[in-house]
Design a protein around this motif. Structure first.
Motif, PDB file in Angstrom:
ATOM      1  N   SER A  12      55.568  -5.853  34.202  1.00 58.01           N
ATOM      2  CA  SER A  12      55.332  -6.318  35.577  1.00 58.01           C
ATOM      3  C   SER A  12      53.866  -6.632  35.836  1.00 58.01           C
ATOM      4  O   SER A  12      53.545  -7.458  36.685  1.00 58.01           O
ATOM      5  CB  SER A  12      55.824  -5.278  36.588  1.00 58.01           C
ATOM      6  OG  SER A  12      55.165  -4.039  36.379  1.00 58.01           O
ATOM      7  N   SER A  13      52.954  -5.987  35.093  1.00 56.88           N
ATOM      8  CA  SER A  13      51.535  -6.275  35.265  1.00 56.88           C
ATOM      9  C   SER A  13      50.764  -5.742  34.069  1.00 56.88           C
ATOM     10  O   SER A  13      51.260  -4.911  33.302  1.00 56.88           O
ATOM     11  CB  SER A  13      50.998  -5.645  36.559  1.00 56.88           C
ATOM     12  OG  SER A  13      51.067  -4.234  36.488  1.00 56.88           O
ATOM     13  N   VAL A  45      49.861 -10.077  37.381  1.00 58.16           N
ATOM     14  CA  VAL A  45      51.127  -9.547  37.897  1.00 58.16           C
ATOM     15  C   VAL A  45      52.213 -10.601  37.709  1.00 58.16           C
ATOM     16  O   VAL A  45      52.016 -11.778  38.028  1.00 58.16           O
ATOM     17  CB  VAL A  45      51.002  -9.173  39.393  1.00 58.16           C
ATOM     18  CG1 VAL A  45      52.336  -8.653  39.934  1.00 58.16           C
ATOM     19  CG2 VAL A  45      49.900  -8.134  39.588  1.00 58.16           C
ATOM     20  N   GLN A  54      45.199 -10.112  40.393  1.00 56.96           N
ATOM     21  CA  GLN A  54      44.676  -9.273  41.475  1.00 56.96           C
ATOM     22  C   GLN A  54      43.231  -9.637  41.802  1.00 56.96           C
ATOM     23  O   GLN A  54      42.755  -9.398  42.910  1.00 56.96           O
ATOM     24  CB  GLN A  54      44.789  -7.797  41.087  1.00 56.96           C
ATOM     25  CG  GLN A  54      46.225  -7.304  41.011  1.00 56.96           C
ATOM     26  CD  GLN A  54      46.327  -5.825  40.695  1.00 56.96           C
ATOM     27  OE1 GLN A  54      45.325  -5.164  40.418  1.00 56.96           O
ATOM     28  NE2 GLN A  54      47.541  -5.288  40.740  1.00 56.96           N
TER      29      GLN A  54
END
Length: 205
Positions: A12-13, A45, A54
């Motif tokens: 997911s990240s 992400v 981010q």
């Protein structure tokens, strides 16, 4: 590579080194090695529809939408980037984005995760554009087959399958019996993966 038998969770990240190659620089061989490529460090992400950073700068000043990707693969870049063995390559009409992870396992985890999200998104788009029962059944079965062959071993993969099939059944007014039968058949592997039979059920009677 981590090997064809390796298993991965859906990522997911994570922290990646990211580079962009514009169309006029997409050359091959020794010429490629002369390009002064700039790598950026991002906390990337992955969602169902996009990649975003981010940090929100450079290549990731804006999100990268998965439905704009034309092709995903792993490429060897060591011949023109001595410090980098290989990277995940995202090909677009306006160039290429390279994603470098901390190791081959992480790289392959990103590759398989991106490929899965890409396939689910494409199936959703195809299903929105058709009302043909045969095509609906074919695309749903194809997605389940992709999940069965994938090296991702994550419950979310099968949840994605079930949600897509369920949504399709809810939004389809009527299906002929043969198409409905094919869709129910496609549900089988997903249900087994999410709810494996108990040892008692597996014993021959």
């Amino acid at each position: 590579s981590s090997g064809i038998n390796a298993e991965y969770g859906l990522v997911s990240s994570g922290e990646l080194q990211v580079s962009h190659v514009s169309p006029h620089k997409r050359v091959i061989g020794k010429v490629f090695g002369s390009i002064n490529r700039r790598w950026e460090k991002h906390t990337v992400v992955l969602t169902d529809t996009q990649l975003y950073s981010q940090e929100k700068y450079g290549i990731f000043s804006m999100p990268i939408f998965l439905d704009l990707i034309q092709h995903i693969d792993v490429v060897t870049v060591s011949t023109w980037e001595p410090n980098i063995n290989s990277a995940v390559q995202l090909r677009f009409t306006d160039g290429i984005v390279l994603l470098q992870a901390n190791g081959t396992y992480e790289r392959d985890q990103w590759y398989h995760s991106l490929l899965w999200k890409f396939n689910v998104l494409n199936r959703k788009k195809l299903l929105k554009m058709t009302s043909c029962p045969e095509i609906i059944a074919k695309e749903l079965k194809a997605l389940v087959n992709i999940a069965l062959r994938s090296q991702l071993h994550d419950p979310q993969v099968w949840t994605d399958c079930l949600v897509l099939i369920s949504n399709q059944l809810n939004h389809t007014n009527s299906l002929p019996p043969n198409a409905l039968e094919e869709i129910i058949e496609a549900l089988g592997p997903a249900l087994v993966q999410l709810n494996p039979p108990t040892p008692v059920l597996c014993v021959d009677t």
